[in-house]
Design an enzyme around this catalytic site. Structure first.
Site, short mmCIF file in Angstrom:
data_model
loop_
_atom_site.label_atom_id
_atom_site.label_comp_id
_atom_site.label_asym_id
_atom_site.label_seq_id
_atom_site.Cartn_x
_atom_site.Cartn_y
_atom_site.Cartn_z
N GLU A 109 39.16 34.85 37.70
CA GLU A 109 38.63 33.36 37.07
C GLU A 109 36.97 33.63 36.13
OE1 GLU A 109 40.55 31.39 37.94
OE2 GLU A 109 40.62 31.63 40.07
N ASP B 277 44.68 38.14 36.34
CA ASP B 277 45.13 39.40 37.49
C ASP B 277 44.90 41.07 37.34
OD1 ASP B 277 46.16 37.47 39.63
OD2 ASP B 277 47.99 37.94 39.15
#
Length: 640
Positions: free
Chosen positions: A478, A546
């Site tokens: 995030e 990711d």
């Protein structure tokens, strides 16, 4: 993890109010009142006998109201704003139609709200499906069958679903689907439409009315605002679509427009009918997802999801009280802080960035707001009185269908009331039980609901490589969204601003192209049996996040482990701690998806398939390659 949370909440909603609750006195009385409202919503949804007894009449009532607003035959006294008034009515009844508008934080002035104008309501998940003959035929037949049920009041079942359908209704449905296909094709592909560089187009209502004179936007917007308020500025979120919309409207016969609007109402509201009166729609949805035609979630799950989506802060209070400890919040906060710190440290070593951009990036990391667990304002989920005030204007009754209308009106009115105020930076976009997390570019915030912080990916009693490998990587993911191909357009205040110099930007683009090429080589079986390639451009932001999230979390854990060595899990001594970190990460994405649903995701989801998220991210991790002694230690792609 979802099931664990749902089972707990299911037990709470099925039981009487817990007299041993945390609160006492007046606070307990209010808490009990809140619980009763939540439980009424849940039990009304559960009462399938009553829902069945209502039949299709609730939906017929809405359709009759619509027919009075936009009759099949144009009235002689119809005004020039008839289509505008129709859209106002549709908006108030849960349908967007050709135009929609909603207030959101202004990307270039993130403390102010602005109205985003978009539209184009269709029934298939993405434009690609309108090119698939079998899907279109099934969709057309389903639409005609639902129209048959509404007309006759007679259910269509698994036994009768193959019977012939009235040809006139089939012909009408075919024209609706043809119109939807035009709407879908009038917008760019998914890898373009969701990017701030495409959707952020400051404009005025007057300018948009020149593009689409058939709909008076100022009148449409005024329906949600005080009489004395004039909208001077809006954001046109889909310029390509609006450039094509006028020609679509003027070339579509009125009977087709009428049928299209009615079909969107049926699509929006059929879910509140008893399952006997929506079987064709359910079977079609199941076909798109690759499920058995009769598959249906247990009713309590449907009703629990409804409560979460409509009275979610009341549900959050019940969840936090029973399932989230101060120790868990403390650990979550610490992991997020560790990752922010390590990300800032890593910035210093990137030779592809100029010093000025590094300084600005470091400032942005420092300014990222972290929200962990649950909101303590707007509303405070641990304050019964605050929650009561939050939902004071929402009346929950005994009619499941009418409750749906009440929920929609409540949400719409609250959103437009907020438009006239500064952006509330305390607001959360997910409820506390949610097993997910998000980054908000305009808020420059990372948010982690309590639901994501539970076993087996997080726990105060687990070795820390488990919590850092799974939850920590999500936290890093995030945070990295603030520096992906979209988030990198926002500065440390959450403002959409170009703060990169040209050389750094060129280096950034070269590195991101590596991810596009890498993921575009991954395939899944398509609906026609041919390989379907992952859209490396659509999934770029998530793939960057990711890789960057895993790297940051691994570095943060290694620093913790060096200060205080983690213990090995008994029975797994043959694995190194480093290896178990990555096993924990991979377990987070372990899952299985039906082939048809996987295709749906490739067309519509900005995330790569879960197994590709493991394979691609491991290939992009130097730490993984070293831990498992891969022949090549350098990552395939590297950015953060």
């Amino acid at each position: 993890m979802d099931d664990v949370s749902r089972d707990l909440l299911h037990a709470i909603l099925e039981a009487p109010y817990a007299e041993n609750a945390t609160f006492a006195g007046a606070a307990r009385a209010v808490d009990k009142e809140n619980f009763a409202k939540m439980q009424t919503a849940y039990k009304t949804c559960l009462d399938e006998d009553r829902i069945r007894a209502a039949g299709v009449e609730p939906l017929r009532k809405i359709l009759a109201e619509f027919d009075a607003v936009f009759p099949l035959e144009k009235p002689k006294d119809a005004g020039a704003d008839e289509l505008t008034q129709t859209h106002i009515w549709l908006m108030r009844n849960g349908v967007g139609g050709f135009v929609s508008a909603e207030p959101e934080a202004d990307d270039k002035s993130p403390d102010e709200n602005v109205i985003f104008v978009g539209g184009g309501d269709v029934g298939l998940p993405s434009k690609e499906y309108y090119d698939k003959k079998a899907v279109v035929a099934n969709y057309t037949r389903t639409m005609a069958q639902m129209a048959t049920i509404i007309k006759t009041g007679v259910p269509i079942t698994n036994e009768t679903i193959t019977k012939p359908v009235d040809q006139a209704l089939l012909d009408e449905a075919a024209k609706i689907v043809e119109l939807e296909a035009r709407i879908a094709r009038a917008s760019p592909d998914r890898d373009t439409v969701g990017k701030v560089t495409y959707y952020y187009n400051p404009s005025t209502p007057e300018a948009i009315e020149k593009l689409v004179p058939e709909i008076h936007l100022r009148t449409y917007l005024a329906a949600n605002l005080p009489a004395n308020y004039t909208v001077k500025r809006v954001i046109l979120s889909d310029p390509w679509y609006f450039g094509n919309l006028s020609s679509i409207l003027t070339s579509t016969p009125r009977p087709v427009l009428h049928a299209y609007f009615r079909s969107r109402l049926v699509s929006s509201w059929a879910g509140r009918l008893h399952k006997d009166f929506r079987y064709p729609a359910k079977a079609f949805g199941n076909a798109l997802a690759g499920r058995n035609p009769d598959a249906e979630a247990e009713r309590w799950r449907t009703c629990l999801s409804e409560v979460d989506g409509t009275l979610g802060w009341l549900l959050s209070a019940a969840y936090v009280e029973r399932a989230f400890s101060p120790e868990a919040k403390e650990l979550g906060d610490r992991i997020v802080r560790d990752i922010k710190n390590i990300f800032s440290e890593r910035l210093k070593g990137f030779d592809w960035m100029s010093d000025a951009v590094k300084t600005a990036a470091a400032k942005k990391v420092v300014n990222i707001i972290q929200k962990v667990g649950y909101p303590t304002a707007s509303p405070n989920v641990m304050d019964p009185e605050d929650l009561r005030k939050w939902y004071a204007k929402l009346e929950v009754g005994e009619s499941y269908f009418e409750n749906g209308r009440a929920y929609g009106n409540f949400g719409r009115e609250k959103a437009w009331a907020d438009f006239l105020k500064p952006v509330d930076r305390n607001r959360w976009g997910m409820t506390a039980p949610t097993v997910n997390a998000y980054y908000s570019p305009s808020g420059n915030e990372i948010v982690f609901p309590a639901g994501i912080m539970q076993l087996p990916v997080f726990g105060v009693d687990l070795p820390e490589y488990v919590s850092y490998g799974a939850f920590g990587s999500v936290a890093g993911h995030e945070l990295t969204h603030g520096f992906d191909n979209d988030g990198s357009h926002y500065d440390e205040t959450g403002k959409y601003a170009e703060w990169w110099d040209n050389t750094t930007l060129a280096n950034f683009d070269a590195r991101t192209q590596c991810f596009v090429d890498q993921y575009s080589k991954f395939t899944i079986p398509g609906l026609d049996g041919e390989p379907l390639h992952i859209n490396g451009r659509l999934t770029l932001g998530e793939n960057i996040a990711d890789a960057g999230g895993l790297t940051a979390s691994y570095s943060a854990w290694k620093k913790r482990d060096a200060a205080k060595a983690d213990l090995l899990i008994p029975g797994l001594e043959k694995w190194s701690k480093e290896q178990l970190f990555f096993v924990s990460y991979a377990n987070w994405w372990c899952g299985k998806v039906r082939p048809a649903q996987a295709v749906n995701y490739v067309y519509t989801d900005a995330h790569s398939p879960a197994d590709k998220r493991i394979l691609g991210t491991m290939a992009n991790s130097k730490g993984f390659r070293e831990a498992f002694n891969c022949p090549t230690k350098q990552p395939t792609c590297e950015l953060w």
